[in-house]
Write a protein that holds these residues in place. Structure first.
Motif, PDB file in Angstrom:
ATOM      1  N   VAL A 179       0.830  -1.203   0.000  1.00 17.48           N
ATOM      2  CA  VAL A 179       0.000   0.000   0.000  1.00 17.48           C
ATOM      3  C   VAL A 179       0.867   1.255   0.000  1.00 17.48           C
ATOM      4  O   VAL A 179       0.604   2.214  -0.741  1.00 17.48           O
ATOM      5  CB  VAL A 179      -0.971  -0.015   1.195  1.00 17.48           C
ATOM      6  CG1 VAL A 179      -1.567   1.372   1.436  1.00 17.48           C
ATOM      7  CG2 VAL A 179      -2.090  -1.021   0.955  1.00 17.48           C
ATOM      8  N   TYR A 180       1.913   1.278   0.807  1.00 22.88           N
ATOM      9  CA  TYR A 180       2.784   2.463   0.836  1.00 22.88           C
ATOM     10  C   TYR A 180       3.576   2.597  -0.465  1.00 22.88           C
ATOM     11  O   TYR A 180       3.890   3.716  -0.891  1.00 22.88           O
ATOM     12  CB  TYR A 180       3.701   2.419   2.059  1.00 22.88           C
ATOM     13  CG  TYR A 180       3.015   2.952   3.298  1.00 22.88           C
ATOM     14  CD1 TYR A 180       3.112   4.292   3.645  1.00 22.88           C
ATOM     15  CD2 TYR A 180       2.221   2.125   4.091  1.00 22.88           C
ATOM     16  CE1 TYR A 180       2.460   4.795   4.758  1.00 22.88           C
ATOM     17  CE2 TYR A 180       1.561   2.612   5.203  1.00 22.88           C
ATOM     18  CZ  TYR A 180       1.682   3.957   5.533  1.00 22.88           C
ATOM     19  OH  TYR A 180       1.012   4.455   6.631  1.00 22.88           O
ATOM     20  N   ARG A 181       3.885   1.480  -1.119  1.00 18.15           N
ATOM     21  CA  ARG A 181       4.536   1.561  -2.430  1.00 18.15           C
ATOM     22  C   ARG A 181       3.605   2.218  -3.454  1.00 18.15           C
ATOM     23  O   ARG A 181       4.013   3.120  -4.197  1.00 18.15           O
ATOM     24  CB  ARG A 181       4.930   0.163  -2.911  1.00 18.15           C
ATOM     25  CG  ARG A 181       5.703   0.153  -4.241  1.00 18.15           C
ATOM     26  CD  ARG A 181       5.913  -1.257  -4.750  1.00 18.15           C
ATOM     27  NE  ARG A 181       4.675  -1.845  -5.225  1.00 18.15           N
ATOM     28  CZ  ARG A 181       4.155  -1.601  -6.446  1.00 18.15           C
ATOM     29  NH1 ARG A 181       4.794  -0.785  -7.287  1.00 18.15           N
ATOM     30  NH2 ARG A 181       3.039  -2.179  -6.800  1.00 18.15           N
ATOM     31  N   LEU A 182       2.363   1.783  -3.487  1.00 20.10           N
ATOM     32  CA  LEU A 182       1.406   2.365  -4.414  1.00 20.10           C
ATOM     33  C   LEU A 182       1.134   3.835  -4.090  1.00 20.10           C
ATOM     34  O   LEU A 182       0.980   4.667  -4.990  1.00 20.10           O
ATOM     35  CB  LEU A 182       0.098   1.569  -4.383  1.00 20.10           C
ATOM     36  CG  LEU A 182       0.183   0.144  -4.933  1.00 20.10           C
ATOM     37  CD1 LEU A 182      -1.090  -0.630  -4.627  1.00 20.10           C
ATOM     38  CD2 LEU A 182       0.447   0.155  -6.425  1.00 20.10           C
ATOM     39  N   HIS A 183       1.089   4.124  -2.807  1.00 20.10           N
ATOM     40  CA  HIS A 183       0.873   5.507  -2.386  1.00 20.10           C
ATOM     41  C   HIS A 183       1.990   6.411  -2.899  1.00 20.10           C
ATOM     42  O   HIS A 183       1.751   7.515  -3.389  1.00 20.10           O
ATOM     43  CB  HIS A 183       0.817   5.555  -0.860  1.00 20.10           C
ATOM     44  CG  HIS A 183       0.321   6.838  -0.297  1.00 20.10           C
ATOM     45  ND1 HIS A 183       0.967   7.508   0.719  1.00 20.10           N
ATOM     46  CD2 HIS A 183      -0.759   7.601  -0.606  1.00 20.10           C
ATOM     47  CE1 HIS A 183       0.298   8.604   1.020  1.00 20.10           C
ATOM     48  NE2 HIS A 183      -0.744   8.691   0.229  1.00 20.10           N
ATOM     49  N   MET A 184       3.228   5.932  -2.814  1.00 19.83           N
ATOM     50  CA  MET A 184       4.375   6.721  -3.235  1.00 19.83           C
ATOM     51  C   MET A 184       4.324   7.032  -4.731  1.00 19.83           C
ATOM     52  O   MET A 184       4.741   8.118  -5.154  1.00 19.83           O
ATOM     53  CB  MET A 184       5.670   5.981  -2.891  1.00 19.83           C
ATOM     54  CG  MET A 184       6.935   6.772  -3.205  1.00 19.83           C
ATOM     55  SD  MET A 184       8.436   6.008  -2.526  1.00 19.83           S
ATOM     56  CE  MET A 184       8.447   4.462  -3.420  1.00 19.83           C
ATOM     57  N   ILE A 185       3.816   6.103  -5.533  1.00 23.57           N
ATOM     58  CA  ILE A 185       3.778   6.307  -6.978  1.00 23.57           C
ATOM     59  C   ILE A 185       2.998   7.569  -7.322  1.00 23.57           C
ATOM     60  O   ILE A 185       3.400   8.357  -8.180  1.00 23.57           O
ATOM     61  CB  ILE A 185       3.151   5.076  -7.672  1.00 23.57           C
ATOM     62  CG1 ILE A 185       4.094   3.869  -7.551  1.00 23.57           C
ATOM     63  CG2 ILE A 185       2.865   5.371  -9.140  1.00 23.57           C
ATOM     64  CD1 ILE A 185       3.489   2.573  -8.041  1.00 23.57           C
ATOM     65  N   ASP A 186       1.878   7.784  -6.637  1.00 25.70           N
ATOM     66  CA  ASP A 186       1.018   8.923  -6.949  1.00 25.70           C
ATOM     67  C   ASP A 186       1.434  10.196  -6.230  1.00 25.70           C
ATOM     68  O   ASP A 186       1.202  11.301  -6.734  1.00 25.70           O
ATOM     69  CB  ASP A 186      -0.439   8.607  -6.578  1.00 25.70           C
ATOM     70  CG  ASP A 186      -1.037   7.529  -7.457  1.00 25.70           C
ATOM     71  OD1 ASP A 186      -0.595   7.401  -8.612  1.00 25.70           O
ATOM     72  OD2 ASP A 186      -1.943   6.811  -6.989  1.00 25.70           O
TER      73      ASP A 186
END
Length: 308
Positions: A179-186
């Protein structure tokens, strides 16, 4: 967010995730108690429990900023007449914030369903009048553009946090890492959008209005986001309740948590030019934001004073 990531983590936000509850939820050095002497005396079980509760509290903070403040601000801004390309950018920004909130809600519901089945917040609480005022202020970003500064600061800080989750991913619960990886992308794009909005709104204000908003921003940072406050103490209370043997140290633990207000190492772990470089660089461009020196221990204004 890419479609695969959205399907993996945001679709079906009420379906529980198979959490690995025997693992840390966040890097230990991102938790306030890590910076106190008491932390070394906790058992492995107590540290794990505290870490997981603190991670849930941090998720609540993200949901708060991205849903309550972010949605209110974005809904208001989307009613304005922006150039088509920028308007599309803002709509995408809003949609991604909604997806992020769903991801973090799902993490918390999967981690502690007894707390989050019917509510988004367990540790983060506001008195009803303040809650109502925040909701109203968020719908008036031209009157309260300090909220955009706050969004910028928090979103850039979240980039640092996400990178720490990835750096420590071998030790952490896999769903939190994803979840934090996906959050960082945006979030990198959101920081750029925040900067673009501030470029539009902040210079359009009178000096008096900017100074007023700067003082409000400094107060909000001091009161809610510059160190361990009410939410973090509720995490400690939950730890003490779960481990009654720690109750004898309650006063000492509280003293240690309060002392973090003056703990330079802890304060620099929250905000510094390494963690939020673009926010601090933009603060430096506006003399009225020098007031933030009193709210953020790691910030020293480096701009140029305006000529009389």
């Amino acid at each position: 967010m890419n479609q695969a990531g959205r399907l993996a983590c945001a679709a079906g936000p009420f379906a529980p995730l198979p959490m690995e509850l025997g693992r840390l939820f966040m890097p230990e050095a991102l938790t306030p108690l890590f910076f106190t002497p008491v932390y070394a005396g906790l058992t492995a079980e107590q540290r794990l429990y505290y870490n997981q509760l603190q991670a849930c509290c941090f998720n609540e903070q993200i949901v708060f900023f991205e849903s309550l403040i972010g949605d209110g601000v974005m809904q208001a801004l989307l009613k304005e007449n922006w150039p088509p390309t920028f308007a599309r950018q803002l709509r995408q920004f809003w949609q991604e914030e909604q997806a992020h909130s769903a991801m973090f809600r799902r993490l918390n519901r999967s981690s502690r369903p007894q707390w989050y089945e019917r509510a988004d917040y367990h540790f983060v609480r506001f008195a009803p009048p303040l809650w109502a005022f925040i909701r109203w202020a968020a719908r008036h970003p031209r009157l309260f553009p300090m909220l955009l500064w706050l969004m910028l600061l928090q979103e850039e800080r979240s980039l640092h946090y996400s990178s720490e989750f990835l750096r420590h991913r071998q030790q952490l619960e896999p769903h939190f890492v994803e979840v934090y990886r996906l959050h960082m992308i945006d979030e990198a794009g959101h920081v750029r959008s925040d900067l673009a909005l501030l470029d539009q709104l902040w210079p359009s204000l009178s000096m008096r209005s900017r100074q007023r908003n700067a003082r409000w921003l400094a107060w909000v940072i001091r009161e809610f986001v510059s160190g361990p406050k009410r939410g973090q103490w509720r995490v400690i209370e939950a730890l003490l309740q779960a481990f009654p043997a720690l109750q004898a140290q309650r006063c000492w633990i509280r003293e240690q948590v309060v002392a973090l207000e003056q703990n330079e190492t802890f304060q620099l772990s929250l905000y510094s030019r390494r963690i939020v470089p673009r926010s601090f660089e933009r603060f430096d461009q506006w003399p009225e934001l020098q007031v933030l020196e009193g709210a953020i221990r790691g910030y020293r204004w480096q701009g140029k004073a305006q000529a009389c």
